[in-house]
Design a protein around this motif. Structure first.
Motif, short mmCIF file in Angstrom:
data_model
loop_
_atom_site.label_atom_id
_atom_site.label_comp_id
_atom_site.label_asym_id
_atom_site.label_seq_id
_atom_site.Cartn_x
_atom_site.Cartn_y
_atom_site.Cartn_z
N TYR A 223 9.82 -24.73 74.98
CA TYR A 223 9.86 -25.67 76.11
C TYR A 223 8.98 -26.87 75.81
CZ TYR A 223 11.87 -21.74 78.75
OH TYR A 223 12.66 -20.71 79.18
N ASP A 224 9.39 -28.03 76.32
CA ASP A 224 8.56 -29.22 76.14
C ASP A 224 7.51 -29.31 77.24
OD1 ASP A 224 9.79 -30.23 78.44
OD2 ASP A 224 11.03 -31.68 77.38
N GLY A 225 6.74 -30.40 77.24
CA GLY A 225 5.64 -30.54 78.19
C GLY A 225 6.08 -30.63 79.64
N GLU A 226 7.35 -30.95 79.87
CA GLU A 226 7.86 -31.03 81.23
C GLU A 226 8.55 -29.74 81.67
OE1 GLU A 226 10.34 -34.47 81.32
OE2 GLU A 226 8.65 -35.88 81.15
N GLY A 227 8.45 -28.72 80.84
CA GLY A 227 9.07 -27.44 81.18
C GLY A 227 10.54 -27.35 80.86
N LYS A 228 11.05 -28.30 80.08
CA LYS A 228 12.47 -28.30 79.75
C LYS A 228 12.72 -27.47 78.49
CE LYS A 228 16.40 -31.32 78.80
NZ LYS A 228 16.87 -32.73 78.63
N LEU A 229 13.75 -26.63 78.56
CA LEU A 229 14.13 -25.82 77.41
C LEU A 229 14.69 -26.72 76.32
CD1 LEU A 229 14.67 -23.05 76.07
CD2 LEU A 229 16.83 -22.97 77.34
N ILE A 230 14.10 -26.67 75.11
CA ILE A 230 14.53 -27.56 74.03
C ILE A 230 15.09 -26.81 72.83
CG2 ILE A 230 13.03 -29.46 74.68
CD1 ILE A 230 11.03 -28.53 72.54
N ALA A 231 14.87 -25.51 72.73
CA ALA A 231 15.40 -24.75 71.61
C ALA A 231 15.36 -23.26 71.94
CB ALA A 231 14.61 -25.01 70.33
N GLN A 232 16.24 -22.52 71.30
CA GLN A 232 16.28 -21.07 71.51
C GLN A 232 16.72 -20.39 70.21
OE1 GLN A 232 18.15 -19.15 75.12
NE2 GLN A 232 19.57 -18.35 73.56
N PHE A 233 16.04 -19.30 69.87
CA PHE A 233 16.34 -18.57 68.64
C PHE A 233 16.48 -17.07 68.93
CE2 PHE A 233 13.28 -22.03 67.64
CZ PHE A 233 14.17 -22.89 67.02
N PRO A 234 17.49 -16.39 68.39
CA PRO A 234 17.56 -14.94 68.55
C PRO A 234 16.42 -14.29 67.79
CG PRO A 234 19.18 -15.68 66.96
CD PRO A 234 18.57 -16.92 67.55
N ALA A 235 15.90 -13.19 68.33
CA ALA A 235 14.71 -12.58 67.74
C ALA A 235 14.79 -11.06 67.76
CB ALA A 235 13.46 -13.03 68.50
N THR A 236 14.16 -10.45 66.78
CA THR A 236 13.88 -9.02 66.79
C THR A 236 12.45 -8.86 67.24
OG1 THR A 236 15.45 -8.47 65.04
CG2 THR A 236 13.59 -6.98 65.33
N MET A 237 12.20 -7.96 68.19
CA MET A 237 10.85 -7.88 68.77
C MET A 237 10.49 -6.46 69.16
SD MET A 237 11.86 -9.82 72.35
CE MET A 237 12.72 -11.15 71.54
N GLY A 238 9.61 -5.85 68.40
CA GLY A 238 9.04 -4.56 68.77
C GLY A 238 9.99 -3.38 68.65
N SER A 239 9.45 -2.22 69.01
CA SER A 239 10.19 -0.96 68.98
C SER A 239 9.47 0.03 69.90
CB SER A 239 10.22 -0.40 67.55
OG SER A 239 8.90 -0.05 67.13
#
Length: 343
Positions: A223-239
């Motif tokens: 997110y940028d400084g104004e709270g706008k979503l600017i990018a998104q990436f799929p992720a593997t996270m934990g187990s």
């Protein structure tokens, strides 16, 4: 005997991509033919390319529908104020019309540098054996091309045919992810600039004021400084053994092309016979091409040697992205950037 020309191939035949020339042993058994990959859906691949170029990564670009593509579409919709359906509804389709003239694939020519590598061949599984290598680089030219164009060897075969020759000057059809600019910041290390260019990561990137790792969605959002979503990436996270550490953290710094200090005591599934090892850097290292360090000991956001498994496997608690996505994120954040991990 005629010079051996590498070809796009899979399975047992991938060793043919390690060197650009050489003779096949006369008595070598003929490898079994690999099954032809399913044809690529050009419309889906085109959509994946557009999403990737806009910063809403679908993971590997393979011309297939599924959860990864749905998440990427939903991310774009959230960022653009569209109904967040995750589907190509009427409003989303209308929005995407502006990109209809951007081709989904382009034709590229292989160079002598592409052929030269160096290529590691098969990467050994044990950390002790990996530690003896000079680098954990790409195993084959096919693997390098797949990461460069954010795709898979199977997709390259589907686009070009299994008999496509890999030789200097040969032309291949690849996903159109080549950026408009590679004018990276002057203070970046030369080897990191070369890696960014090889992964087709564009410059400049928008700066992120915070990142949010969303366990329920399986994505990392910037997110940028104004709270706008600017990018998104799929992720593997934990187990279940190493759950995602829910809470508010900070990115303390970054290490590009990092060595990996393997400590078996930190891994529940490591053998008691294993010893500490320092693994050399490279895209096939355990943390890929970049490590974004968090203010929680032993945790970070990093790359992976297996991009096709992002979002489909588990991790030891860290947040794992494709190498091209973590490289892009590394250009978007700086020390002190908040990292919020939520369910």
């Amino acid at each position: 005997m005629k010079p051996y020309v590498p070809r796009l191939c899979l399975g047992l035949a991938t060793a043919c991509l390690v060197s650009a020339a050489g003779a096949q042993p006369a008595a070598a058994p003929k490898p079994a033919a690999a099954a032809s990959p399913a044809p690529v859906d050009a419309r889906v691949l085109h959509l994946q390319v557009i999403l990737d170029r806009l910063g809403f990564s679908p993971g590997v670009i393979d011309g297939k529908t599924g959860a990864m593509l749905t998440r990427a579409v939903r991310g774009l919709q959230l960022a653009r104020g569209l109904p967040a359906s995750g589907t190509l509804d009427e409003k989303t389709t209308a929005y995407l019309q502006q990109f209809r003239d951007t081709p989904g694939t382009i034709e590229i020519s292989l160079t002598q540098a592409d052929m030269a590598g160096p290529y590691q061949g098969p990467i050994p599984k044990s950390e002790a054996a990996q530690a003896k290598l000079p680098a954990l680089g790409y195993s084959t030219l096919s693997e390098r091309l797949s990461e460069r164009y954010h795709t898979t060897p199977e997709t390259l075969i589907a686009l070009n045919g299994g008999d496509a020759k890999l030789a200097a000057g040969a032309k291949l059809k690849v996903p159109n992810v080549v950026p408009a600019s590679r004018d990276y910041p002057a203070d970046l290390k030369p080897d990191w600039k070369a890696t960014l260019a090889d992964l087709n990561v564009g410059a400049p990137q928008r700066q992120a004021a915070k990142v949010v790792v969303d366990k329920s969605e399986g994505v990392l959002r910037a997110y940028d400084g104004e709270g706008k979503l600017i990018a998104q990436f799929p992720a593997t996270m934990g187990s279940s053994h190493d759950p995602l550490p829910i809470g508010k953290w900070k990115i303390q710094g970054e290490s590009t092309l990092p060595e990996f200090h393997y400590n078996p005591k930190l891994f529940w599934d490591a053998s008691k016979k294993e010893r500490k090892q320092t693994l050399p850097p490279g895209p096939n290292g355990p943390v890929g091409v970049a490590w974004l360090d968090l203010n929680k000991p032993h945790y970070g956001i990093h790359g992976t040697p297996e991009p096709a498994k992002i979002g489909r496997t588990e991790s030891h608690g860290c947040i794992r992205l494709t190498n091209w996505d973590v490289a892009r994120l590394a250009l978007m954040v700086k020390p002190g950037t908040p990292a919020i991990f939520q369910r």
